[in-house]
Design a protein around this motif. Structure first.
Motif, PDB file in Angstrom:
ATOM      1  N   THR A  17       0.907  -1.384  -0.200  1.00 38.57           N
ATOM      2  CA  THR A  17      -0.031   0.078   0.139  1.00 38.57           C
ATOM      3  C   THR A  17       0.892   1.206  -0.006  1.00 38.57           C
ATOM      4  OG1 THR A  17      -1.814  -1.157   1.246  1.00 38.57           O
ATOM      5  CG2 THR A  17      -1.671   1.501   1.195  1.00 38.57           C
ATOM      6  N   ASP A  18       1.859   1.149   0.854  1.00 41.62           N
ATOM      7  CA  ASP A  18       2.816   2.439   1.130  1.00 41.62           C
ATOM      8  C   ASP A  18       3.580   2.448  -0.380  1.00 41.62           C
ATOM      9  OD1 ASP A  18       2.160   2.863   3.647  1.00 41.62           O
ATOM     10  OD2 ASP A  18       3.940   1.852   4.370  1.00 41.62           O
ATOM     11  N   ILE A  19       3.990   1.486  -1.085  1.00 41.58           N
ATOM     12  CA  ILE A  19       4.738   1.683  -2.271  1.00 41.58           C
ATOM     13  C   ILE A  19       3.917   2.190  -3.268  1.00 41.58           C
ATOM     14  CG2 ILE A  19       5.870   0.385  -4.058  1.00 41.58           C
ATOM     15  CD1 ILE A  19       7.627   0.828  -1.717  1.00 41.58           C
ATOM     16  N   GLY A  20       2.501   1.364  -3.396  1.00 38.23           N
ATOM     17  CA  GLY A  20       1.594   1.967  -4.519  1.00 38.23           C
ATOM     18  C   GLY A  20       1.162   3.447  -4.574  1.00 38.23           C
ATOM     19  N   ALA A  21       0.850   3.828  -3.226  1.00 33.20           N
ATOM     20  CA  ALA A  21       0.502   5.155  -2.875  1.00 33.20           C
ATOM     21  C   ALA A  21       1.594   6.132  -3.580  1.00 33.20           C
ATOM     22  CB  ALA A  21       0.183   5.242  -1.450  1.00 33.20           C
TER      23      ALA A  21
ATOM     24  N   SER B   6      -5.742  -2.139   3.111  1.00 38.08           N
ATOM     25  CA  SER B   6      -4.901  -0.781   2.553  1.00 38.08           C
ATOM     26  C   SER B   6      -5.849   0.235   3.060  1.00 38.08           C
ATOM     27  CB  SER B   6      -5.108  -0.868   0.739  1.00 38.08           C
ATOM     28  OG  SER B   6      -4.294  -2.079   0.433  1.00 38.08           O
ATOM     29  N   ALA B   7      -7.009   0.329   3.258  1.00 42.25           N
ATOM     30  CA  ALA B   7      -7.796   1.587   3.700  1.00 42.25           C
ATOM     31  C   ALA B   7      -7.216   1.698   4.991  1.00 42.25           C
ATOM     32  CB  ALA B   7      -9.241   1.227   3.580  1.00 42.25           C
ATOM     33  N   ILE B   8      -7.232   1.044   5.992  1.00 43.90           N
ATOM     34  CA  ILE B   8      -6.832   1.207   7.378  1.00 43.90           C
ATOM     35  C   ILE B   8      -5.409   1.423   7.399  1.00 43.90           C
ATOM     36  CG2 ILE B   8      -6.281  -1.194   7.822  1.00 43.90           C
ATOM     37  CD1 ILE B   8      -8.732   1.041  10.000  1.00 43.90           C
ATOM     38  N   THR B   9      -4.556   0.908   6.581  1.00 45.23           N
ATOM     39  CA  THR B   9      -3.220   1.139   6.382  1.00 45.23           C
ATOM     40  C   THR B   9      -2.908   2.746   6.161  1.00 45.23           C
ATOM     41  OG1 THR B   9      -2.507  -0.888   5.991  1.00 45.23           O
ATOM     42  CG2 THR B   9      -1.167   0.825   5.255  1.00 45.23           C
ATOM     43  N   GLU B  10      -3.652   3.039   5.032  1.00 45.93           N
ATOM     44  CA  GLU B  10      -3.437   4.393   4.908  1.00 45.93           C
ATOM     45  C   GLU B  10      -3.738   5.541   5.898  1.00 45.93           C
ATOM     46  OE1 GLU B  10      -3.399   4.586   0.052  1.00 45.93           O
ATOM     47  OE2 GLU B  10      -5.382   4.892   0.844  1.00 45.93           O
ATOM     48  N   LEU B  11      -4.966   4.925   6.761  1.00 46.57           N
ATOM     49  CA  LEU B  11      -5.547   5.757   7.808  1.00 46.57           C
ATOM     50  C   LEU B  11      -4.430   5.881   9.066  1.00 46.57           C
ATOM     51  CD1 LEU B  11      -7.709   7.353   9.373  1.00 46.57           C
ATOM     52  CD2 LEU B  11      -8.722   5.290  10.012  1.00 46.57           C
TER      53      LEU B  11
ATOM     54  N   GLU C 103      -4.978  10.682  -6.128  1.00 44.76           N
ATOM     55  CA  GLU C 103      -4.494   9.447  -7.063  1.00 44.76           C
ATOM     56  C   GLU C 103      -3.493   8.600  -6.131  1.00 44.76           C
ATOM     57  OE1 GLU C 103      -5.718  12.928  -9.410  1.00 44.76           O
ATOM     58  OE2 GLU C 103      -4.495  12.559  -7.330  1.00 44.76           O
ATOM     59  N   GLY C 104      -2.805   9.080  -5.423  1.00 48.11           N
ATOM     60  CA  GLY C 104      -2.023   8.240  -4.393  1.00 48.11           C
ATOM     61  C   GLY C 104      -2.758   7.369  -3.520  1.00 48.11           C
ATOM     62  N   TYR C 105      -3.886   7.915  -2.860  1.00 44.26           N
ATOM     63  CA  TYR C 105      -4.508   7.190  -2.034  1.00 44.26           C
ATOM     64  C   TYR C 105      -5.287   6.134  -2.940  1.00 44.26           C
ATOM     65  CZ  TYR C 105      -4.028  10.814   1.625  1.00 44.26           C
ATOM     66  OH  TYR C 105      -3.472  11.595   2.526  1.00 44.26           O
ATOM     67  N   ILE C 106      -5.831   6.300  -4.055  1.00 46.25           N
ATOM     68  CA  ILE C 106      -6.484   5.419  -4.794  1.00 46.25           C
ATOM     69  C   ILE C 106      -5.376   4.055  -5.335  1.00 46.25           C
ATOM     70  CG2 ILE C 106      -7.626   4.706  -6.909  1.00 46.25           C
ATOM     71  CD1 ILE C 106      -9.010   7.682  -6.770  1.00 46.25           C
ATOM     72  N   GLY C 107      -4.362   4.794  -5.656  1.00 39.99           N
ATOM     73  CA  GLY C 107      -3.080   3.659  -5.880  1.00 39.99           C
ATOM     74  C   GLY C 107      -2.857   2.853  -4.891  1.00 39.99           C
ATOM     75  N   GLY C 108      -2.752   3.143  -3.747  1.00 33.14           N
ATOM     76  CA  GLY C 108      -2.439   2.341  -2.636  1.00 33.14           C
ATOM     77  C   GLY C 108      -3.621   1.506  -2.405  1.00 33.14           C
ATOM     78  N   LEU C 109      -4.843   1.749  -2.426  1.00 31.39           N
ATOM     79  CA  LEU C 109      -5.809   0.856  -2.414  1.00 31.39           C
ATOM     80  C   LEU C 109      -5.815  -0.199  -3.402  1.00 31.39           C
ATOM     81  CD1 LEU C 109      -8.960   3.174  -1.525  1.00 31.39           C
ATOM     82  CD2 LEU C 109      -7.919   1.575  -0.154  1.00 31.39           C
ATOM     83  N   LEU C 110      -5.716   0.235  -4.739  1.00 30.67           N
ATOM     84  CA  LEU C 110      -5.497  -1.004  -5.803  1.00 30.67           C
ATOM     85  C   LEU C 110      -4.375  -1.838  -5.727  1.00 30.67           C
ATOM     86  CD1 LEU C 110      -6.744   1.326  -8.828  1.00 30.67           C
ATOM     87  CD2 LEU C 110      -8.293  -0.434  -7.459  1.00 30.67           C
ATOM     88  N   THR C 111      -3.198  -1.265  -5.282  1.00 32.94           N
ATOM     89  CA  THR C 111      -2.046  -2.058  -5.046  1.00 32.94           C
ATOM     90  C   THR C 111      -2.115  -2.997  -4.085  1.00 32.94           C
ATOM     91  OG1 THR C 111      -0.602  -0.083  -5.875  1.00 32.94           O
ATOM     92  CG2 THR C 111       0.561  -1.900  -4.849  1.00 32.94           C
ATOM     93  N   GLY C 112      -2.774  -2.503  -3.025  1.00 34.45           N
ATOM     94  CA  GLY C 112      -2.864  -3.464  -1.824  1.00 34.45           C
ATOM     95  C   GLY C 112      -3.739  -4.515  -2.030  1.00 34.45           C
TER      96      GLY C 112
END
Length: 273
Positions: A149-153, A217-222, A176-185
């Motif tokens: 998630t971190d890498i994708g974001a 991924s969502a909770i990771t970004e939070l 875009e970074g947040y969405i990229g993290g979600l999709l990557t995870g």
């Protein structure tokens, strides 16, 4: 950047080896060390770690939590006893020092309980995952989820990020970074499920693995934003300097503190294999 890469090259294989190959007690010891340092970093960042000595008791409690989760179960009597002991010690000193120059505020007690009990308990979710059937595969879920998630974001933000300033906590991060993290995870855990099917001989529900990835991924970004909020409010860049290029233990494990309990809940409620 070079220091960051070198530290990652050295520590990442060690961390993954403890998670995948070694018995659970090695994970317990490693977490006790990480959490003791993380609790001190948090108290220092929030200006609690001063002459009243609460950081010592908080670090001891933080180090004890993983051992309790391993020996007596996650959320067992031992965890309650450690929690009660830390709360009692903190309030004892607060009552005793009230009205003096060493007065302890209620907000400082709350930080001690968060750093000494909540954070250790959340990150110690790795232990019950490790001790389950197929635990060496399950324990990697929050680690892989947080990392990818971190890498994708990051890369989505660098190459595609146009809508920045979504939150003042991290103004450089983009939608875009947040969405990229979600999709990557989500995609990576889906790929992890395929690998487990192919090489570990497990019957894996791929749609559940994708769900793990998206929610994780969502909770990771939070989690990343939450600990960034603390740094913003107290005017610090990093929680520590122990890991060159990475900061302190909290800087490295902040997102996993949220991801680990989320993945444990999902694995218990909706098993994927």
């Amino acid at each position: 950047m070079l220091k960051r890469i070198c530290v990652g090259v050295v520590l990442a294989p060690l961390f993954l080896s403890v998670l995948f190959f070694l018995p659970p007690i090695y994970l317990v010891v490693m977490l006790a060390f990480i959490l003791a340092l993380a609790s001190f970093e948090l108290l220092r960042a929030t200006q609690v770690a001063h002459h009243n000595g609460l950081y010592i008791f908080t670090a001891i409690a933080a180090a004890m939590i993983p051992f309790g989760c391993w020996r007596w179960g996650y959320g067992g009597w031992y965890i309650r006893a450690v929690s009660l002991a830390l709360m009692a010690v903190a309030f004892f000193f607060a009552v005793r020092q009230y009205g003096t120059e060493r007065e302890i505020k209620f907000s400082e007690i709350v930080v001690c309980l968060f750093g000494g009990i909540a954070v250790p308990l959340f990150l110690s979710s790795l232990i019950p995952l490790k001790m389950m059937e197929n635990g060496r595969f399950l324990v990697l879920l929050p680690v892989l989820c947080a990392f990818t998630t971190d890498i994708g974001a990051y890369f989505a933000g660098v190459f595609l990020g146009k809508h920045r300033g979504v939150t003042k906590v991290s103004p450089n991060k983009s939608v875009e970074g947040y969405i990229g993290g979600l999709l990557t995870g989500g995609l990576f855990l889906l790929g992890y499920g395929l690998l487990l099917r192919q090489f570990a001989g497990l019957s894996v529900e791929l749609h559940i693995m994708a769900l793990y990835g998206i929610l994780g991924s969502a909770i990771t970004e939070l989690g990343d934003l939450s600990f960034s909020l603390v740094k913003r409010q107290f005017g610090i860049k990093d929680y520590g300097t122990l890991l060159p290029g990475h900061g302190g233990m909290l800087d490295r494990f902040d997102s996993m503190i949220f991801a680990a309990p989320m993945l444990l809940i999902l694995v218990e409620l909706i098993p994927a294999f």
